[in-house]
Design an enzyme around this catalytic site. Structure first.
Site, PDB file in Angstrom:
ATOM      1  N   PRO A 226      -2.384   4.544   7.072  1.00  0.00           N
ATOM      2  CA  PRO A 226      -1.632   4.165   5.868  1.00  0.00           C
ATOM      3  C   PRO A 226      -0.193   3.722   6.130  1.00  0.00           C
ATOM      4  O   PRO A 226       0.480   3.288   5.211  1.00  0.00           O
ATOM      5  CB  PRO A 226      -1.654   5.445   5.043  1.00  0.00           C
ATOM      6  N   ASP A 249      -2.963  -7.372   9.353  1.00  0.00           N
ATOM      7  CA  ASP A 249      -2.781  -7.787   7.963  1.00  0.00           C
ATOM      8  C   ASP A 249      -1.450  -7.270   7.437  1.00  0.00           C
ATOM      9  O   ASP A 249      -0.681  -6.619   8.138  1.00  0.00           O
ATOM     10  CB  ASP A 249      -3.983  -7.398   7.093  1.00  0.00           C
ATOM     11  N   LYS A 271       0.210 -13.183   6.120  1.00  0.00           N
ATOM     12  CA  LYS A 271       1.478 -13.754   5.680  1.00  0.00           C
ATOM     13  C   LYS A 271       1.280 -14.628   4.455  1.00  0.00           C
ATOM     14  O   LYS A 271       0.413 -15.491   4.427  1.00  0.00           O
ATOM     15  CB  LYS A 271       2.062 -14.585   6.817  1.00  0.00           C
ATOM     16  N   GLY A 302      -4.976  -2.256   7.819  1.00  0.00           N
ATOM     17  CA  GLY A 302      -4.386  -1.076   7.186  1.00  0.00           C
ATOM     18  C   GLY A 302      -5.461  -0.054   6.849  1.00  0.00           C
ATOM     19  O   GLY A 302      -6.593  -0.416   6.538  1.00  0.00           O
ATOM     20  N   GLY A 303      -5.107   1.224   6.927  1.00  0.00           N
ATOM     21  CA  GLY A 303      -6.043   2.283   6.547  1.00  0.00           C
ATOM     22  C   GLY A 303      -7.232   2.337   7.482  1.00  0.00           C
ATOM     23  O   GLY A 303      -7.094   2.308   8.697  1.00  0.00           O
ATOM     24  N   ASP A 304      -8.422   2.375   6.887  1.00  0.00           N
ATOM     25  CA  ASP A 304      -9.661   2.344   7.662  1.00  0.00           C
ATOM     26  C   ASP A 304     -10.265   0.948   7.506  1.00  0.00           C
ATOM     27  O   ASP A 304     -10.344   0.443   6.388  1.00  0.00           O
ATOM     28  CB  ASP A 304     -10.628   3.403   7.123  1.00  0.00           C
ATOM     29  N   THR A 332      -7.795   6.414   5.873  1.00  0.00           N
ATOM     30  CA  THR A 332      -7.761   5.520   4.715  1.00  0.00           C
ATOM     31  C   THR A 332      -6.711   5.985   3.697  1.00  0.00           C
ATOM     32  O   THR A 332      -6.297   7.150   3.696  1.00  0.00           O
ATOM     33  CB  THR A 332      -9.162   5.422   4.074  1.00  0.00           C
ATOM     34  N   ALA A 333      -6.276   5.051   2.855  1.00  0.00           N
ATOM     35  CA  ALA A 333      -5.207   5.347   1.897  1.00  0.00           C
ATOM     36  C   ALA A 333      -5.559   6.544   1.011  1.00  0.00           C
ATOM     37  O   ALA A 333      -4.684   7.341   0.664  1.00  0.00           O
ATOM     38  CB  ALA A 333      -4.925   4.114   1.043  1.00  0.00           C
ATOM     39  N   MET A 384      -6.264  -0.985  -4.921  1.00  0.00           N
ATOM     40  CA  MET A 384      -5.868  -2.243  -5.572  1.00  0.00           C
ATOM     41  C   MET A 384      -5.952  -2.113  -7.097  1.00  0.00           C
ATOM     42  O   MET A 384      -6.491  -2.986  -7.776  1.00  0.00           O
ATOM     43  CB  MET A 384      -6.741  -3.407  -5.072  1.00  0.00           C
TER      44      MET A 384
HETATM   45  N1  SAH Z   1      -8.515  -0.534   4.377  1.00  0.00           N
HETATM   46  C1  SAH Z   1      -7.470   0.007   3.560  1.00  0.00           C
HETATM   47  C2  SAH Z   1      -7.521  -0.494   2.143  1.00  0.00           C
HETATM   48  C3  SAH Z   1      -7.303  -1.964   2.011  1.00  0.00           C
HETATM   49  S1  SAH Z   1      -7.257  -2.477   0.334  1.00  0.00           S
HETATM   50  C4  SAH Z   1      -7.534   1.532   3.605  1.00  0.00           C
HETATM   51  O1  SAH Z   1      -8.504   2.079   4.116  1.00  0.00           O
HETATM   52  O2  SAH Z   1      -6.605   2.180   3.150  1.00  0.00           O
HETATM   53  C5  SAH Z   1      -5.538  -2.402  -0.015  1.00  0.00           C
HETATM   54  C6  SAH Z   1      -5.211  -1.256  -0.941  1.00  0.00           C
HETATM   55  O3  SAH Z   1      -5.182  -0.047  -0.220  1.00  0.00           O
HETATM   56  C7  SAH Z   1      -3.866  -1.342  -1.590  1.00  0.00           C
HETATM   57  O4  SAH Z   1      -3.875  -2.176  -2.708  1.00  0.00           O
HETATM   58  C8  SAH Z   1      -3.646   0.100  -2.002  1.00  0.00           C
HETATM   59  O5  SAH Z   1      -4.393   0.416  -3.146  1.00  0.00           O
HETATM   60  C9  SAH Z   1      -4.278   0.837  -0.839  1.00  0.00           C
HETATM   61  N2  SAH Z   1      -3.290   1.243   0.171  1.00  0.00           N
HETATM   62  C10 SAH Z   1      -3.193   0.845   1.444  1.00  0.00           C
HETATM   63  N3  SAH Z   1      -2.193   1.465   2.076  1.00  0.00           N
HETATM   64  C11 SAH Z   1      -1.633   2.305   1.182  1.00  0.00           C
HETATM   65  C12 SAH Z   1      -0.557   3.233   1.231  1.00  0.00           C
HETATM   66  N4  SAH Z   1       0.162   3.435   2.330  1.00  0.00           N
HETATM   67  N5  SAH Z   1      -0.276   3.937   0.107  1.00  0.00           N
HETATM   68  C13 SAH Z   1      -0.999   3.763  -1.017  1.00  0.00           C
HETATM   69  N6  SAH Z   1      -2.007   2.899  -1.114  1.00  0.00           N
HETATM   70  C14 SAH Z   1      -2.335   2.177  -0.043  1.00  0.00           C
END
Ligand code: SAH
Length: 464
Positions: A226, A249, A271, A302-304, A332-333, A384
């Site tokens: 995150p 990304d 970008k 980002g995240g997973d 993941t977030a 999102m």
């Molecule tokens: N693969 C990512 C999600 C991608 S979709 C994951 O597993 O986290 C993008 C969404 O993830 C953003 O719109 C938001 O809702 C969430 N997100 C990603 N990073 C975040 C963070 N640090 N804090 C809160 N929400 C986050």
């Protein structure tokens, strides 16, 4: 550019200097680093100069300069710190055919001496055409700190190894070998056991790079978590350490990109800038093209990567190109956000399942099984979900959800600017709007921040 920098061959050539005081000493200290023959004219030389003469490091004449004294010299320094004498000696030297420099007299000098960072055979010359000596010194200090002291010996040993390194294919393989040598393996060996250790390390390093050069390209789909670099997995760190190319990304934080191998090429695939952001096809092409050329590609998400990451489209493209791949999971977030509010995603007697859902998909606001979600105790992590907050609220209430169901929005989870907004289904769109949430935000439906943390979040809101 009024002065053109060149590196002059002085090995075995004559350099003549007139002067025996401080200015002469300063120049001589520099000149003694060269392999030139130094000749000094000084009626009363400083003791250091007589010392150097006694050691045979320069030739000293205890008299003033006369015509013919600078014959065959490539360079001449007038360093008597006396305007008339400097003018006289430099005129002699010029007539004898040497290029002349008068210390502290830019206008009458044919050349000037730059500030030098010496990692022989690597030398950096810094010049400001006399405009800003302070700046030259600052740049020099900066470079001195930045360039490892071992760079000189490494370059010397490396030069002798060039022929061996040419057994590697030209281009990336060879560049990688030298980058590894100069910035990682070389300094490490030097620390461990000096020049001998560097010599013995080289063959092994070359062998390793030979097998790397034969290694086919590969794609690792890596979760960056995150945002907090400490939430990276060890596998993600390792992948970043060995990546040739990192395609990331928008959600990936600069702190994490910092961890990529220094020689890796970083490509921002998210970008938006001035033009339209890259299409998924562009990204697929970028990944496969680099891997097809033999690169170890890290596709950093980002995240997973398996959660709302459009991962399958990329895997399909990589598969179609016949390239190997693997997935490195990430935090993941939803996991980072639920930790931030001190709750768990599932809880005995409250919810035995949790949904990860997206506020919108390619077609617009995403549809879900609203009546199932509207039942008491349900928990959903909404990704999102900012723009779709009003839509989601409307659907849930329409399907009978309690307006007082707790809802929590976590913005920038795990990052220094993390914010927690505790609200209810009823007030969600309004509160979200008022809080002006601009960072990535995760919305929990059915979860409130744990009571002991409510105060903290209120405080955070006040501070924000
Ligand atoms: N693969 C990512 C999600 C991608 S979709 C994951 O597993 O986290 C993008 C969404 O993830 C953003 O719109 C938001 O809702 C969430 N997100 C990603 N990073 C975040 C963070 N640090 N804090 C809160 N929400 C986050």
């Amino acid at each position: 550019m009024k002065h053109f920098p060149v590196f002059l061959a002085v090995e075995g050539r004559r350099i003549v200097l007139s002067g025996g005081g401080d200015a002469a000493l300063a120049k001589l200290r520099l000149l003694l680093k060269t392999e030139a023959h130094l000749t000094v004219f000084a009626p009363s030389p400083a003791p250091e100069i007589t010392g150097w003469a006694a050691e045979g490091r320069l030739t000293l004449h205890r008299r003033a300069m006369e015509p013919g004294d600078a014959l065959c010299a490539v360079l001449f320094y007038a360093a008597d710190e006396d305007e008339a004498e400097d003018a006289r000696t430099s005129a002699i030297a010029r007539a004898d055919g040497a290029l002349t420099n008068i210390v502290d007299n830019l206008a009458d000098s044919q050349f000037i001496t730059p500030a030098i960072v010496d990692r022989d055979p690597v030398t950096v010359a810094i010049g400001t055409e006399g405009a800003a000596p302070v700046l030259a010194r600052a740049i020099k200090a900066d470079l001195e700190a930045r360039l490892p002291a071992t760079l000189g010996p490494l370059a010397r040993i490396g030069k002798a190894f060039r022929r061996m390194a040419e057994t590697l294919p030209m281009g990336r393989a060879r560049r990688d070998f030298w980058a590894d040598y100069y910035f990682t393996a070389g300094p490490r060996a030097m620390d461990r056991g000096g020049e001998d250790a560097v010599q013995t390390m080289l063959d092994g390093l070359l062998r390793r790079h030979h097998s790397a050069a034969e290694r086919p390209g590969h794609v690792a789909f890596v979760g960056a978590g995150p945002g907090d670099p400490e939430l990276l997995t060890l596998k993600a760190r390792k992948a970043l350490d060995t990546a040739d190319v990192v395609i990331h990304d928008r959600l990936v934080t600069p702190e994490i990109l910092e961890l990529a191998r220094r020689e890796a090429t970083l490509i921002d695939a998210g970008k938006e800038g001035f033009g339209p952001s890259m299409t998924q096809d562009d990204i697929n092409r970028l990944i496969t093209e680099h891997a097809a050329q033999g690169a170890q590609v890290v596709r950093l998400k980002g995240g997973d990567p398996t959660v709302f990451g459009r991962l399958d489209e990329e895997i399909d493209a990589v598969d179609a190109a016949g390239i190997g791949w693997h997935i490195v999971p990430g935090v993941t977030a939803a996991s980072a956000s639920v930790a931030a509010i001190g709750q768990s995603l599932t809880q005995r007697r409250r919810n035995a399942s949790v949904r990860f859902l997206t506020g919108h998909d390619m077609a617009g606001f995403a549809d879900h099984d609203w009546s199932a979600l509207a039942r008491p105790g349900e928990v959903a992590a909404i990704y999102m979900g900012k723009k779709s907050a009003r839509f989601i609220q409307g659907r849930l209430i329409m399907h009978g959800a309690d307006r007082n169901t707790p809802v929590t929005v976590v913005e920038n989870a795990s990052r220094p600017d993390q914010r927690i907004l505790g609200t209810t289904l009823d007030r969600l769109p309004q509160d979200l709007n008022e809080a002006a949430v601009t960072g990535p935000a995760l919305t929990f439906y059915g979860l409130a921040p744990r009571a002991t943390q409510v105060e903290l979040s209120a405080l955070e809101q006040e501070l924000a």
